[in-house]
Scaffold this active site. Structure first.
Site, PDB file in Angstrom:
ATOM      1  N   THR A  23       0.847  -1.201   0.000  1.00 57.26           N
ATOM      2  CA  THR A  23       0.000   0.000   0.000  1.00 57.26           C
ATOM      3  C   THR A  23       0.875   1.242   0.000  1.00 57.26           C
ATOM      4  O   THR A  23       2.082   1.165  -0.276  1.00 57.26           O
ATOM      5  CB  THR A  23      -0.982  -0.038   1.196  1.00 57.26           C
ATOM      6  OG1 THR A  23      -1.942   1.010   1.057  1.00 57.26           O
ATOM      7  CG2 THR A  23      -0.273   0.135   2.540  1.00 57.26           C
ATOM      8  N   ASN A  24       0.312   2.406   0.274  1.00 59.61           N
ATOM      9  CA  ASN A  24       1.087   3.651   0.307  1.00 59.61           C
ATOM     10  C   ASN A  24       0.564   4.549   1.419  1.00 59.61           C
ATOM     11  O   ASN A  24      -0.372   4.172   2.136  1.00 59.61           O
ATOM     12  CB  ASN A  24       1.030   4.342  -1.065  1.00 59.61           C
ATOM     13  CG  ASN A  24      -0.401   4.639  -1.452  1.00 59.61           C
ATOM     14  OD1 ASN A  24      -1.082   5.439  -0.817  1.00 59.61           O
ATOM     15  ND2 ASN A  24      -0.888   3.969  -2.494  1.00 59.61           N
ATOM     16  N   ARG A  25       1.128   5.733   1.561  1.00 58.59           N
ATOM     17  CA  ARG A  25       0.854   6.561   2.736  1.00 58.59           C
ATOM     18  C   ARG A  25      -0.341   7.513   2.574  1.00 58.59           C
ATOM     19  O   ARG A  25      -0.570   8.358   3.419  1.00 58.59           O
ATOM     20  CB  ARG A  25       2.104   7.362   3.110  1.00 58.59           C
ATOM     21  CG  ARG A  25       3.215   6.458   3.637  1.00 58.59           C
ATOM     22  CD  ARG A  25       4.493   7.236   3.854  1.00 58.59           C
ATOM     23  NE  ARG A  25       4.278   8.389   4.698  1.00 58.59           N
ATOM     24  CZ  ARG A  25       4.979   9.512   4.630  1.00 58.59           C
ATOM     25  NH1 ARG A  25       5.934   9.636   3.740  1.00 58.59           N
ATOM     26  NH2 ARG A  25       4.723  10.510   5.437  1.00 58.59           N
TER      27      ARG A  25
END
Ligand code: CTP
Length: 403
Positions: free
Chosen positions: A208-210
């Site tokens: 995933t990412n932030r």
């Protein structure tokens, strides 16, 4: 919920439900409103004026014969809204008949602003024909009369007449101010994508990412305030579904692609703020992957570029807006994306700007249109940036309609 700059008088009359007015005061302030409190003499039997004045940060108005007795006129001119909560049988009756023998009633009689009333009393007092008639009189006078809750009362009786919960009154206050806003997107369908995607590796792990989704959620909320029918296609976030918005949760890039294409043809404006994974694991293990002694490489395959795929099929009457999050050659990269993905506008987010990008409550962007006209928006809350982006999109749509 945004009540920034709104000036509200909270009128509290003497009921056991007065404690809920303390919570309401806090909620109104948290939403950005400036609140002054006026009480009746019997309110202090339940909650002391010191509680209200400490929280409000200004003295409570309570005595018609105090030094500041003439304040009712100033208060009546000052407020954007007066909320009487709880409104007891006695206070309601006096309001309905123009009786003015305490500070709350004096403020009410002097108020030039809209007045909202949240009744609170026992079941039989509420159903009494006089109370019902008084509520009708207040409605006839143009007051906003809220419903009551139903349930057990402090007396042990069961039924209507309970004061609404503070959160419900806050909703009604927000809805009142929303209704006064101009609705430049009335009749328009708006699609927003937001948040991160999660690409599973096995049943317990994902890439995933932030992204937190805050920017997209602010866009969805503001578009709804502006009158649009809003569909929010969102990755998994901890954010609450914005009021008046239809949210579809799509965890993976593929889910998001499907969800977007299911509704894209019906949209007038589409804004893609989601941080979509460009790659996903080539295979997803059925069982939890066990560690081995050596290192591990995971083959990845490309996902759909959802924005580009919509750009390829979008009609002339549809406006498409993308985001570009850049760390170098910002303008040139953003302009490249604008062309490649067939966008009308692109919102350039530079990670080099302080307070901008993932996780912050603020953002700073430059909006570039198809003609390469650039509109920088100064560092501001994501709500204000959302309004700025929507205003640019609306201006573009109006410009296109007149071509
Ligand atoms: N986007 C999308 N689907 C993807 C990737 C991106 O819809 N699979 C959208 C984003 O929501 C955003 C825009 O495309 O509106 C820009 O995304 P970005 O990843 O910055 O652009 P890319 O063209 O993928 O360029 P690069 O990764 O080289 O920066």
């Amino acid at each position: 919920m945004n009540l920034n700059g709104k000036r509200i008088i909270l009128g509290v009359s003497g009921s056991i439900a007065a404690y809920k007015a303390v919570i309401l005061l806090r909620l109104l302030q948290k939403a950005g409103a400036e609140v002054k409190v006026v009480i009746t003499p019997s309110t202090e039997q339940f909650v002391g004026s010191l509680t209200f004045s400490s929280l409000a940060g200004t003295p409570v108005f309570k005595g018609l014969w105090d030094e500041n007795w003439s304040e009712h006129v100033d208060w009546g001119n000052w407020a954007d809204l007066m909320v009487v909560a709880p409104a007891t049988t006695n206070t309601l009756a006096k309001m309905a008949h123009g009786i003015c023998d305490n500070a709350l009633l004096a403020v009410y009689m002097a108020a030039k602003c809209p007045v909202m009333v949240a009744p609170a009393m026992d079941v039989d007092m509420f159903s009494h024909p006089r109370t019902q008639a008084n509520l009708k009189v207040l409605e006839g006078d143009g007051r906003i009369v809220l419903d009551t809750g139903s349930g057990y009362h402090a007396s042990g009786l069961l039924g209507k007449g309970r004061l609404l919960e503070p959160e419900e009154i806050l909703e009604a206050v927000a809805a009142h101010f929303d209704a006064l806003l101009p609705k430049p997107l009335a009749g328009k369908h708006v699609l927003i994508t937001a948040g991160p995607t999660q690409e599973p590796l096995d049943p317990v792990r994902f890439l995933t990412n932030r992204s937190t989704g805050k920017m997209g959620y602010a866009l969805a909320e503001q578009a709804a305030y502006m009158g649009a029918t809003v569909t929010l296609v969102s990755g998994y976030t901890h954010l609450e579904e914005p009021r008046g918005v239809n949210r579809i949760v799509a965890r993976t890039a593929e889910d998001m692609y499907q969800a977007v294409h299911a509704v894209a043809a019906n949209q007038d404006l589409m804004i893609f703020s989601a941080a979509v994974a460009d790659y996903t694991p080539a295979t997803v293990a059925d069982q939890k992957m066990k560690k081995g002694d050596g290192d591990l490489s995971i083959p990845l395959k490309r996902t759909h570029d959802i924005l580009k795929s919509v750009g390829a099929i979008k009609r002339e009457d549809q406006t498409l807006v993308g985001f570009a999050l850049e760390t170098q050659n910002e303008q040139a990269n953003a302009e490249g994306k604008l062309k490649r993905k067939n966008l009308d506008l692109i919102v350039l987010n530079s990670l080099n700007d302080k307070g901008a990008g993932f996780g912050h409550d603020t953002n700073q962007v430059t909006i570039i249109d198809r003609n390469l006209k650039k509109t920088p928006l100064p560092l501001a809350s994501k709500q204000e940036i959302a309004v700025g982006i929507l205003q640019q999109a609306i201006a573009w749509m109006v410009g296109q309609e007149s071509v």
